[in-house]
Structure formats: structure tokens, C-alpha cells
Write an enzyme that holds these catalytic residues in place. Structure first.
Site, PDB file in Angstrom:
ATOM      1  CB  CYS A   2     -20.701  11.185  -1.691  1.00 36.76           C
ATOM      2  SG  CYS A   2     -20.480  12.977  -1.606  1.00 36.76           S
ATOM      3  CD  GLU A 129     -27.200   9.808  -2.014  1.00 38.08           C
ATOM      4  OE1 GLU A 129     -27.567   9.616  -3.191  1.00 38.08           O
ATOM      5  OE2 GLU A 129     -26.034   9.620  -1.627  1.00 38.08           O
TER       6      GLU A 129
END
Length: 312
Positions: A2, A129
Site C-alpha cells: 500500500c 495500487e
């Protein structure tokens, strides 16, 4: 992993969105907002939050005396500063934005923090992402991942959120993500900084097409309560609540999010490649149409010349 998140709600709206049913009554309560330190850095709503930015983090009030509510929101810097670091906090040279679930208990950095009750929850509207599983692609396509939303609510259209809060019904509006994390209070001389790391785990079949790691997302009130209850839920039990979440939504976004200085609302907008292709096709059609028209005109001029020659 993340590496970027988004949270555009202001301080008051974040408090409302994190509302919970108090143990002291049957009504919904907003967590208290604690003062900011963090070397002068403050929470600023942003569609593109990067490490070293400051964001609101949910923690238990048990470590914050004289707090009315069971839960509090504390602005913290993304990226834990190691307890042993001295001097400028920017120079510790460790990658602490994420901590791997598998390594927490053996980690020199994270294990003591977990044992000392440093559990927290990072709240976000979504996270970004970049697809690493497509080996044929020369560029990594970024995606925005977020919680499923109620009918009519579109994550990239704030005007559809209909955010509202009441003690009777709680929060209605955009559904936030709750990511499990660890936090630490670092102090050097007169500088105090609260900082956190996002816990990550192996991706399940929901996201393994995108990346092999994903944040540890708390998907129910039971999980949230257990992770925050550092007085009654021991570390091993708390870790057992961390499971790869199944229900998520996502869409591709433009490469503009690649630049961490770009904080605009365009960052999480849905990027539709087909529209780009249509524009390209339209341009090509226009070009060939002009060429064809030019050919027809040339052909017509040639025919006229031959006609004149024949008449003479």
C-alpha cells in the site's frame, strides 16, 4: 502493498464517518479528535496521500487519559520512525510505510510496538495500487481500490455521497476502508511525532490479479472493535482477526496519480481507455476521410480535363 491512499473528507466529516455505537449508550458517537504535533505537519484532505503525509488514525482512548470517548482520531505521519533513531526524523533510511503481517512478531521494530498496544486503524476512502502481474505491459496501470458503495454512490463523484450523521442512525454516505496498522510515538528533544505503518498480507483471489500484497482491511465492526481493544484483546488474538477481505471494488485511474505532488480530484477518476481509443479512431477516420475526399477531388479534376480534351 500500500503506497498511496485517498481521504478528501475534512476533520469533522472524518469524525462522523468513524462514528460507532458507544458502550455507554445505544446511540452513535463520534470519536474525539486529538491535537496534532508531528513537527508542524497537519492533516490536509487529499486525493493522493503519500508516505510522510499526515492522516487521521483511529486508536483506543486507553492510552490517552482525560478523553471522553472510547475511540479517538489522532493525526499521524505515514511511515513509523524507529524508536532508536536520533536526530532528524527524515534520515532514518528505513522503509516503514508497510509492515508484513508474517514478520511482525519476529521484527525488531514492530514486535515491541505490537506488544505495547500500538494498534491503530488507518481510515481512507481508498488506496492506489499499480498492476505488477502483467509482465507484457511496459507501464504499470494504476488502480483505485475501495469499499463497495451503496446504490447511487460513486466513489469518484463526491456530489453523490450524501454524507450525513445522526446519533440514531450513525453515518450514512461514503463507506470508508479501515486498514489495520501499528503506530509509535517518537520523541527527540522537543520534537514529538506520531507515526504509523500499514499492515499488509498476501493477496487473495480478489486482488492477486493486480498485486501479490494487499492491506489488512478490517471489514466488520467486530474486527474493528477487537483490533482497537488493546486492554482486553491480546496481540495474538488481535492478529487472528486479520483476514484477506473479499468484498472490494476498483477501477483504473490515470497515470497522474504517479506524481505524489498531484493531490487533485482527478487522481481517483475512472480512466477509460476505450474513450482514448475512440478519440484516436475519430482522428484517424477524419484523416482518411480528408485523404479520400482529396482523391475524389483530384479524380474529378482529371475527369473534367479529359472531358474538355475530348470535346476539343
Amino acid at each position: 502493498m500500500c503506497g498511496r491512499t485517498g481521504l478528501s473528507l475534512n476533520k469533522e466529516k472524518v469524525q462522523c464517518a468513524c462514528g460507532y455505537k458507544s458502550k455507554k449508550s445505544n446511540l452513535y458517537t463520534k470519536p474525539s479528535w486529538l491535537p496534532e504535533y508531528n513537527a508542524g505537519k497537519e492533516y490536509t484532505p487529499s486525493y493522493n496521500i503519500a508516505p510522510t503525509d499526515v492522516t487521521p488514525v483511529l486508536v483506543s482512548s486507553s492510552k490517552f487519559p482525560n478523553t471522553e470517548n472510547e475511540r479517538v482520531l489522532k493525526p499521524m505521519m505515514w511511515g513509523i520512525i524507529p524508536p532508536w533513531h536520533k536526530g532528524d526524523y527524515k534520515t532514518h533510511n528505513l522503509s516503514t510505510n508497510n509492515c508484513r503481517l508474517e514478520n511482525i512478531k519476529s521484527s525488531k521494530l514492530y514486535s515491541p510496538i505490537l506488544s505495547n498496544g500500538g494498534r491503530c486503524i488507518i481510515v481512507a476512502e481508498g488506496f492506489y495500487e499499480w498492476q505488477t502481474t502483467n509482465k507484457l505491459s511496459k507501464t504499470k496501470q494504476p488502480y483505485y481500490i475501495y469499499a463497495p458503495q451503496d446504490d447511487g454512490i460513486k466513489i469518484d463523484e463526491p456530489e453523490t455521497w450524501n454524507n450525513n450523521f445522526s446519533e440514531e442512525t450513525g453515518w450514512t454516505g461514503i463507506n470508508l476502508l479501515h486498514m489495520a496498522g501499528l503506530y509509535h510515538v517518537w520523541q527527540h528533544e522537543d520534537t514529538i511525532i506520531y507515526s504509523y505503518s500499514v499492515i499488509t498480507m498476501e493477496s487473495n483471489d480478489t486482488l492477486d490479479w493486480l498485486h501479490h500484497r494487499m492491506p489488512a482491511i478490517l471489514n466488520s465492526e467486530e474486527q474493528i472493535e477487537a483490533w482497537l481493544d488493546i486492554d482486553n484483546v491480546k496481540p495474538d488474538m488481535a492478529l487472528s482477526y486479520l483476514k484477506p477481505v473479499k468484498l472490494l471494488a476498483w477501477h483504473p485511474v490515470s497515470s497522474g496519480v504517479n506524481n505524489s505532488r498531484n493531490k487533485s480530484a482527478d487522481c481517483n477518476k475512472r480512466f477509460i481507455k476505450e474513450e482514448k481509443n475512440k478519440k484516436t479512431q475519430k482522428t484517424l477516420n477524419s484523416f482518411f476521410s480528408k485523404v479520400e475526399k482529396h482523391k475524389l477531388t483530384d479524380q474529378s479534376d482529371s475527369d473534367n480535363k479529359r472531358q474538355k480534351t475530348s470535346n476539343n
